[in-house]
Every structure is written in C-alpha cells, then in structure tokens.
Design an enzyme around this catalytic site. Sequence first.
Site, PDB file in Angstrom:
ATOM      1  N   ASP A   1       3.050   7.783   6.984  1.00 58.20           N
ATOM      2  CA  ASP A   1       3.181   8.745   5.893  1.00 58.20           C
ATOM      3  C   ASP A   1       4.641   8.725   5.484  1.00 58.20           C
ATOM      4  OD1 ASP A   1       1.654  10.557   4.207  1.00 58.20           O
ATOM      5  OD2 ASP A   1       3.147  12.018   4.842  1.00 58.20           O
TER       6      ASP A   1
ATOM      7  N   TYR B   1       8.879   4.166  -5.736  1.00 62.80           N
ATOM      8  CA  TYR B   1      10.155   4.576  -6.332  1.00 62.80           C
ATOM      9  C   TYR B   1      11.255   3.515  -6.175  1.00 62.80           C
ATOM     10  CZ  TYR B   1       7.811   9.126  -6.270  1.00 62.80           C
ATOM     11  OH  TYR B   1       6.917  10.146  -6.468  1.00 62.80           O
TER      12      TYR B   1
ATOM     13  N   LYS C   1      14.602  -5.867   2.213  1.00 58.46           N
ATOM     14  CA  LYS C   1      14.098  -4.488   2.317  1.00 58.46           C
ATOM     15  C   LYS C   1      13.605  -4.206   3.736  1.00 58.46           C
ATOM     16  CE  LYS C   1      10.793  -1.108   0.629  1.00 58.46           C
ATOM     17  NZ  LYS C   1       9.640  -0.749  -0.200  1.00 58.46           N
TER      18      LYS C   1
HETATM   19  P1  ITT Z   1      -1.909   5.799   2.380  1.00 54.23           P
HETATM   20  O1  ITT Z   1      -1.889   7.305   2.557  1.00 54.23           O
HETATM   21  O2  ITT Z   1      -3.283   5.248   2.191  1.00 54.23           O
HETATM   22  O3  ITT Z   1      -1.144   5.100   3.464  1.00 54.23           O
HETATM   23  P2  ITT Z   1      -0.270   6.368   0.041  1.00 54.23           P
HETATM   24  O4  ITT Z   1       0.396   5.515  -0.996  1.00 54.23           O
HETATM   25  O5  ITT Z   1      -1.106   7.529  -0.422  1.00 54.23           O
HETATM   26  O6  ITT Z   1      -1.125   5.418   1.019  1.00 54.23           O
HETATM   27  P3  ITT Z   1       1.628   8.231   1.243  1.00 54.23           P
HETATM   28  O7  ITT Z   1       0.754   9.406   1.108  1.00 54.23           O
HETATM   29  O8  ITT Z   1       2.398   8.038   2.523  1.00 54.23           O
HETATM   30  O9  ITT Z   1       0.839   6.861   1.040  1.00 54.23           O
HETATM   31  O10 ITT Z   1       2.655   8.255   0.028  1.00 54.23           O
HETATM   32  C1  ITT Z   1       3.701   7.358   0.001  1.00 54.23           C
HETATM   33  C2  ITT Z   1       4.337   7.368  -1.373  1.00 54.23           C
HETATM   34  O11 ITT Z   1       5.761   7.473  -1.210  1.00 54.23           O
HETATM   35  C3  ITT Z   1       4.102   6.027  -2.069  1.00 54.23           C
HETATM   36  O12 ITT Z   1       2.936   6.069  -2.871  1.00 54.23           O
HETATM   37  C4  ITT Z   1       5.379   5.856  -2.869  1.00 54.23           C
HETATM   38  O13 ITT Z   1       5.286   6.576  -4.061  1.00 54.23           O
HETATM   39  C5  ITT Z   1       6.431   6.504  -1.970  1.00 54.23           C
HETATM   40  N1  ITT Z   1       7.012   5.504  -1.053  1.00 54.23           N
HETATM   41  C6  ITT Z   1       6.825   5.425   0.299  1.00 54.23           C
HETATM   42  N2  ITT Z   1       7.460   4.355   0.806  1.00 54.23           N
HETATM   43  C7  ITT Z   1       8.046   3.740  -0.233  1.00 54.23           C
HETATM   44  C8  ITT Z   1       8.818   2.579  -0.356  1.00 54.23           C
HETATM   45  O14 ITT Z   1       9.068   1.785   0.695  1.00 54.23           O
HETATM   46  N3  ITT Z   1       9.273   2.249  -1.564  1.00 54.23           N
HETATM   47  C9  ITT Z   1       8.999   3.005  -2.630  1.00 54.23           C
HETATM   48  N4  ITT Z   1       8.248   4.101  -2.619  1.00 54.23           N
HETATM   49  C10 ITT Z   1       7.777   4.482  -1.421  1.00 54.23           C
END
Ligand code: ITT
Length: 196
Positions: free
Chosen positions: A72, A156, A177
């Site tokens: 998360d 982002y 990265k």
């Molecule tokens: P899962 O819950 O299925 O894993 P999700 O995309 O819904 O997928 P999250 O609830 O953890 O995952 O939300 C993560 C969000 O945060 C993701 O959609 C991006 O907008 C941002 N994010 C997380 N890690 C990132 C990264 O490495 N680079 C850019 N944005 C990131």
Amino acid sequence: MKLLLATNNAHKAQEIREILSDSFTEIVTLRDAGVELEVEENGTTFRENALKKAEETLAYVSDRFDAVLADDSGLCVDALGGAPGVYSARFAEAHNDAANNQKLIALLKDVPDSERTARFCCCVALARKGLPSIAVQGEVDGTILHEARGHNGFGYDPYFWYAPFQKSFAELSSEEKNAVSHRKRALQKLREALDV
Ligand code: ITT
C-alpha cells in the site's frame, strides 16, 4: 518460496518482481493466478491497508499459496497536510493517474517551490501461513514539479522531482527508480527481516 502479489496494479507488480527476483523462486500476480479479489482499502494508514490486503488475500488462497505480499503506497504532500496519502489511487473523482495528477497540480498552483516538499511512502506486508505477518515501510523525499517531466513509471512519477538525480521519477530508468524508491526501501527492509 512461491509468492503471490496481492495487487491489481501492473506497474507495482513489475517493480516488485524486479526488486525481489533474487529472493523468491516464483512471483505471481493475482491476474497470473486467476484470482479475482478486491480487498476494501478502508484503513487510515498504509500499514493497516497493506496488512489487510495481504491477510485477506492469504485467507482466500491458502489452499494454493503459503505467502502473500501486499503493497500500500502513495504520495504525501506537506502543503496538503499529507494528502493524498492513503487516498492516492482515488484522489480525483475519476480514479486514474491523469485526473489525480491534474487535481494535485491545481491544488498546488499557488504554492511556491520551497513549500512543495513531498514524499512517496510504501508499506509492504507479508502474510504467511502459520507465522506472524510482517509489515515494513519505506519512504523517498522529493518535491512536486509544476509541469510533468518524463514518460516512465506510473502514478505521480512525472511530477515527483528527485534532487539527487536531478530528474523526475518518470525520467528515471526502471533500474534507477528501483535503486532508490520507497518500494525498494520497504522491500529491502522486508528482505532484512526475512534474512533472504
Ligand atoms: P493495489 O491496491 O491493487 O495494489 P493500487 O494502485 O490501488 O493497487 P494503492 O491503493 O496502494 O494501489 O495506491 C497507490 C497509488 O499511489 C498509485 O495508484 C499511485 O497513484 C501512487 N503511487 C504509489 N507508488 C507510486 C510510485 O512508485 N510512483 C508513482 N505513483 C505511485
């Protein structure tokens, strides 16, 4: 050990696979395993959500897997009191990267460069059959750009300026990265906790 990644985000899965490829014999995603499961992310912290995703998924697939890893993660912006935080994936009404970024940049329109500090945070949780779960967190500091730069990565990344490399995260190669990201730092801690 065979590991199931409890994510529906293909970008995250790819990064996790690249970072953990040495530590596990096989890493499969929900999609690879044909598992259709959407765990409700109603926690108030990355840790709560990561543990919930990992443990609920393991309960669902425990006949086939011994361990499930969940991530998360999100962006925390100081000038927005830590938002979007755990709501990063669903910040804008339309839950997609373009809309989320547009909302972020609009909210920061009048914020000067010196106050555009932010960090990406990631909690990874490993749920294991018959063993306690492990949850660890990683962070990386940056600032939010006024305009997008680069086309790599996801979420982002185009607006996240990483001063040590003088590039946005979306201008980094996946190797660059994965060497410094919040996800890498969390997974490194997990590896240390598992001693693998
Ligand atoms: P899962 O819950 O299925 O894993 P999700 O995309 O819904 O997928 P999250 O609830 O953890 O995952 O939300 C993560 C969000 O945060 C993701 O959609 C991006 O907008 C941002 N994010 C997380 N890690 C990132 C990264 O490495 N680079 C850019 N944005 C990131």
